[in-house]
Design a protein around this motif. Structure first.
Motif, PDB file in Angstrom:
ATOM      1  N   UNK A  98      39.948  34.088  48.969  1.00  0.00           N
ATOM      2  CA  UNK A  98      38.612  34.085  49.581  1.00  0.00           C
ATOM      3  C   UNK A  98      38.483  32.975  50.622  1.00  0.00           C
ATOM      4  N   UNK A  99      38.952  31.766  50.290  1.00  0.00           N
ATOM      5  CA  UNK A  99      38.857  30.643  51.224  1.00  0.00           C
ATOM      6  C   UNK A  99      39.634  30.925  52.510  1.00  0.00           C
ATOM      7  N   UNK A 100      40.789  31.571  52.386  1.00  0.00           N
ATOM      8  CA  UNK A 100      41.584  31.905  53.571  1.00  0.00           C
ATOM      9  C   UNK A 100      40.879  32.924  54.454  1.00  0.00           C
ATOM     10  N   UNK A 101      40.227  33.908  53.817  1.00  0.00           N
ATOM     11  CA  UNK A 101      39.567  34.963  54.593  1.00  0.00           C
ATOM     12  C   UNK A 101      38.398  34.406  55.394  1.00  0.00           C
ATOM     13  N   UNK A 102      37.628  33.471  54.791  1.00  0.00           N
ATOM     14  CA  UNK A 102      36.424  32.971  55.475  1.00  0.00           C
ATOM     15  C   UNK A 102      36.695  31.738  56.328  1.00  0.00           C
ATOM     16  N   UNK A 118      29.788  35.972  51.011  1.00  0.00           N
ATOM     17  CA  UNK A 118      31.113  36.246  51.589  1.00  0.00           C
ATOM     18  C   UNK A 118      31.979  36.997  50.591  1.00  0.00           C
ATOM     19  N   UNK A 119      31.925  36.576  49.326  1.00  0.00           N
ATOM     20  CA  UNK A 119      32.706  37.240  48.286  1.00  0.00           C
ATOM     21  C   UNK A 119      32.329  38.714  48.186  1.00  0.00           C
ATOM     22  N   UNK A 120      31.014  38.992  48.226  1.00  0.00           N
ATOM     23  CA  UNK A 120      30.545  40.388  48.158  1.00  0.00           C
ATOM     24  C   UNK A 120      31.095  41.201  49.325  1.00  0.00           C
ATOM     25  N   UNK A 121      31.057  40.594  50.525  1.00  0.00           N
ATOM     26  CA  UNK A 121      31.540  41.306  51.721  1.00  0.00           C
ATOM     27  C   UNK A 121      33.045  41.567  51.614  1.00  0.00           C
ATOM     28  N   UNK A 122      33.794  40.567  51.151  1.00  0.00           N
ATOM     29  CA  UNK A 122      35.252  40.719  51.015  1.00  0.00           C
ATOM     30  C   UNK A 122      35.590  41.805  49.987  1.00  0.00           C
ATOM     31  N   UNK A 123      34.898  41.793  48.855  1.00  0.00           N
ATOM     32  CA  UNK A 123      35.140  42.799  47.814  1.00  0.00           C
ATOM     33  C   UNK A 123      34.790  44.199  48.337  1.00  0.00           C
ATOM     34  N   UNK A 124      33.669  44.290  49.077  1.00  0.00           N
ATOM     35  CA  UNK A 124      33.262  45.590  49.645  1.00  0.00           C
ATOM     36  C   UNK A 124      34.311  46.099  50.637  1.00  0.00           C
ATOM     37  N   UNK A 125      34.810  45.192  51.490  1.00  0.00           N
ATOM     38  CA  UNK A 125      35.834  45.584  52.468  1.00  0.00           C
ATOM     39  C   UNK A 125      37.122  45.995  51.760  1.00  0.00           C
ATOM     40  N   UNK A 126      37.505  45.236  50.734  1.00  0.00           N
ATOM     41  CA  UNK A 126      38.762  45.545  50.042  1.00  0.00           C
ATOM     42  C   UNK A 126      38.673  46.894  49.336  1.00  0.00           C
ATOM     43  N   UNK A 127      37.486  47.230  48.833  1.00  0.00           N
ATOM     44  CA  UNK A 127      37.314  48.540  48.185  1.00  0.00           C
ATOM     45  C   UNK A 127      37.275  49.660  49.218  1.00  0.00           C
ATOM     46  N   UNK A 132      43.171  46.068  47.625  1.00  0.00           N
ATOM     47  CA  UNK A 132      42.725  45.287  46.472  1.00  0.00           C
ATOM     48  C   UNK A 132      43.433  43.930  46.417  1.00  0.00           C
ATOM     49  N   UNK A 133      42.632  42.869  46.309  1.00  0.00           N
ATOM     50  CA  UNK A 133      43.149  41.499  46.187  1.00  0.00           C
ATOM     51  C   UNK A 133      42.292  40.764  45.155  1.00  0.00           C
ATOM     52  N   UNK A 134      42.852  39.707  44.592  1.00  0.00           N
ATOM     53  CA  UNK A 134      42.092  38.845  43.696  1.00  0.00           C
ATOM     54  C   UNK A 134      41.555  37.685  44.524  1.00  0.00           C
ATOM     55  N   UNK A 135      40.235  37.625  44.774  1.00  0.00           N
ATOM     56  CA  UNK A 135      39.684  36.593  45.672  1.00  0.00           C
ATOM     57  C   UNK A 135      39.953  35.171  45.195  1.00  0.00           C
ATOM     58  N   UNK A 136      40.205  35.002  43.894  1.00  0.00           N
ATOM     59  CA  UNK A 136      40.357  33.650  43.343  1.00  0.00           C
ATOM     60  C   UNK A 136      41.813  33.202  43.213  1.00  0.00           C
ATOM     61  N   UNK A 137      42.753  34.114  43.501  1.00  0.00           N
ATOM     62  CA  UNK A 137      44.174  33.737  43.402  1.00  0.00           C
ATOM     63  C   UNK A 137      44.548  32.815  44.552  1.00  0.00           C
ATOM     64  N   UNK A 138      45.449  31.866  44.287  1.00  0.00           N
ATOM     65  CA  UNK A 138      45.950  31.002  45.359  1.00  0.00           C
ATOM     66  C   UNK A 138      47.029  31.749  46.141  1.00  0.00           C
ATOM     67  N   UNK A 139      47.079  31.505  47.429  1.00  0.00           N
ATOM     68  CA  UNK A 139      48.056  32.188  48.289  1.00  0.00           C
ATOM     69  C   UNK A 139      49.481  31.926  47.800  1.00  0.00           C
TER      70      UNK A 139
END
Length: 511
Positions: A98-102, A118-127, A132-139
């Motif tokens: 998530x931090x990388x995307x924003x 931002x998280x909501x927008x990222x999840x909506x875009x990924x769906x 599919x990505x885990x927004x909280x995983x470290x790169x």
């Protein structure tokens, strides 16, 4: 002219010792998918980096909607609605997805970061786009394929309408590639304009409307994809005919070189094993391929095999010797060569020269050092020999800093170094990632030559064509386990797909 959303007119970009773009004109129509095709080092990424503001051209102009624009940096490009998915990811390893995307477009309220929206927008875009990505995983903890998805989401998050995809499928599985092709078509249907750099002719034939070809920094021509063939495109790209099939005789397996017995490795992402109870062997004179959808334990297995990580149980034997707890250098000096999945993290020292990278695992040998000092002439001559043999192109020859070379030429440098080292086992992970058809043809020939000379080859590939064409045996990995062993001459892509998705499983005997 108004139907061109972007025009790059007479662009010339030079680097020390090389003209990367020599008077190139490229015109992108609104709502089209325009492919950019060329050999490694032909100037494709450089041209797109000029459009994205990473480089300033010596000559030429860029127009957006018919008006001349100045793009001095990526912020200017973003302001013009231009987004880019880079071939070499622009991600911060220790940040979350998530931090990388924003990053650079952080949402805030009165100066305070507001991530929930931002998280909501990222999840909506990924769906919406099936990314599919885990927004909280470290790169640093996710696979290369997942990192690619993050790069695409970064661009979609910014609502760009001119999208540059630089080798977007180089690290994706066939299923992910198929999804990406659909995504690109949907984006174009929504009115977005796409520039698509790729070496893969099948993808161009599938999604592109038009294709422009570059060769050695010069513009060769633009064709309508509906009116051309793969053979014509490859001929325009490399200037000769290319064979797409791999010529190889029947394998003649000899003594066992690698034995893997019941190895397991913990996952860094969840509580289960990333690799669980894996056993198999590889013999001299055969190519054994581990196939599977990205993220099913192949990366972790190779890390354990090559010493980048350690199995918590099980045993590895190389040429009869137990190497389970041995160091990376020990494995390298006792018969293992390794073409890694991530060429930047594990294959090259990016700020070293080409010649220094070519002797990374051999600098301490008498051939290259004396009394603790590197023999510069020996290092340079060796680098030049390998570069000539494997057609590694660089602006300033052996002293070129590797970071400035194209991704394909970086890959060829690693393949050249690892194949030339004295080895009994070659572990080749995605060996043709990001290479053009001419280079792929050559690398495949070299791998077969290695096999026929008596080396054991362990190939790990996401490219089903490569898996089917090169392998003598195929092992399928699913959720960290070997679920099937198949003969490429007797199986089908459909059967392979069933194993890869976990829908089919063999009751395998012990290796």
């Amino acid at each position: 002219m108004e139907d061109y959303v972007i025009e790059m007119l007479h662009i010339t970009k030079e680097f020390p010792g090389i003209i990367a773009n020599d008077d190139i004109t490229l015109q992108l129509k609104r709502g089209e998918i325009h492919a950019l095709l060329g050999e490694n080092g032909a100037g494709k990424s450089t041209l797109m980096s000029v459009l994205f503001g990473l480089y300033t051209p010596e000559k030429g102009v860029i127009k957006k909607d018919g008006k001349e624009v100045k793009i001095n940096n990526p912020n200017d490009a973003t302001d013009l609605g231009i987004g880019m998915v880079h071939q070499h990811f622009m991600l911060v390893d220790i940040f979350t997805v998530l931090d990388n995307i924003i990053l650079g477009a952080e949402p805030n309220k009165m100066g305070f970061l507001t991530k929930a929206q931002a998280r909501e927008k990222v999840i909506a875009l990924s769906e919406k786009y099936n990314l599919s990505v885990n927004p909280d995983a470290k790169i640093e903890d996710i696979t290369v394929g997942m990192q690619q998805r993050v790069e695409i989401l970064k661009m979609l998050y910014r609502d760009n309408d001119i999208l540059i995809f630089d080798e977007p499928t180089a690290v994706l599985t066939p299923q992910e590639i198929s999804e990406l092709m659909k995504i690109m078509k949907n984006l174009a249907a929504e009115g977005k304009s796409i520039l698509f750099i790729t070496h893969k002719l099948n993808e161009i034939m599938e999604v592109a409307d038009r294709c422009s070809i570059l060769r050695k920094g010069k513009y060769i021509g633009t064709v309508d994809v509906a009116n051309t063939t793969k053979e014509e495109l490859s001929s325009m790209m490399v200037g000769r005919e290319v064979k797409f099939a791999v010529d190889k005789a029947e394998a003649k397996p000899a003594e066992e070189v690698l034995r893997v017995e019941h190895v397991s490795l913990k996952s860094k992402l969840h509580n289960n094993d990333a690799v669980h109870d894996v056993s198999f062997n590889v013999r001299a004179g055969e190519i054994v391929c581990i196939a599977g959808i990205d993220g099913n334990g192949q990366t972790e297995f190779v890390n354990g095999l090559t010493g980048l990580d350690h199995f918590y149980e099980g045993r590895i034997t190389l040429a009869g010797q137990d190497i389970t707890k041995k160091s990376i250098r020990y494995r390298n000096t006792h018969g293992m060569s390794h073409v890694p999945e991530d060429r930047h993290k594990h294959g090259l020292v990016m700020d070293y020269s080409l010649q220094e990278n070519m002797i990374l695992q051999r600098y301490f040998e008498p051939e290259f050092s004396k009394a603790g000092f590197i023999k510069n002439d020996a290092m340079k001559n060796y680098s030049n020999q390998l570069s000539e043999r494997f057609d590694v192109r660089s602006g300033e020859g052996a002293k070129t800093i590797v970071r400035s070379m194209s991704g394909g030429n970086q890959q060829k440098a690693i393949v050249a170094r690892e194949m030339d080292r004295d080895h009994k086992l070659l572990v080749a992970v995605q060996p043709t990632r990001g290479l053009d058809v001419g280079a792929i043809e050559y690398i495949h020939k070299e791998i077969v030559k290695e096999r026929d000379a008596g080396s054991a080859i362990l190939l790990v590939s996401l490219e089903l064509d490569e898996v089917m064409n090169l392998s003598d045996r195929i092992l399928v990995m699913y959720e960290g386990e070997i679920v099937g062993e198949v003969d490429p001459k007797k199986t089908t892509l459909q059967e392979l797909g069933l194993y890869m998705s976990g829908a089919k499983r063999d009751e395998r005997k012990e290796a």
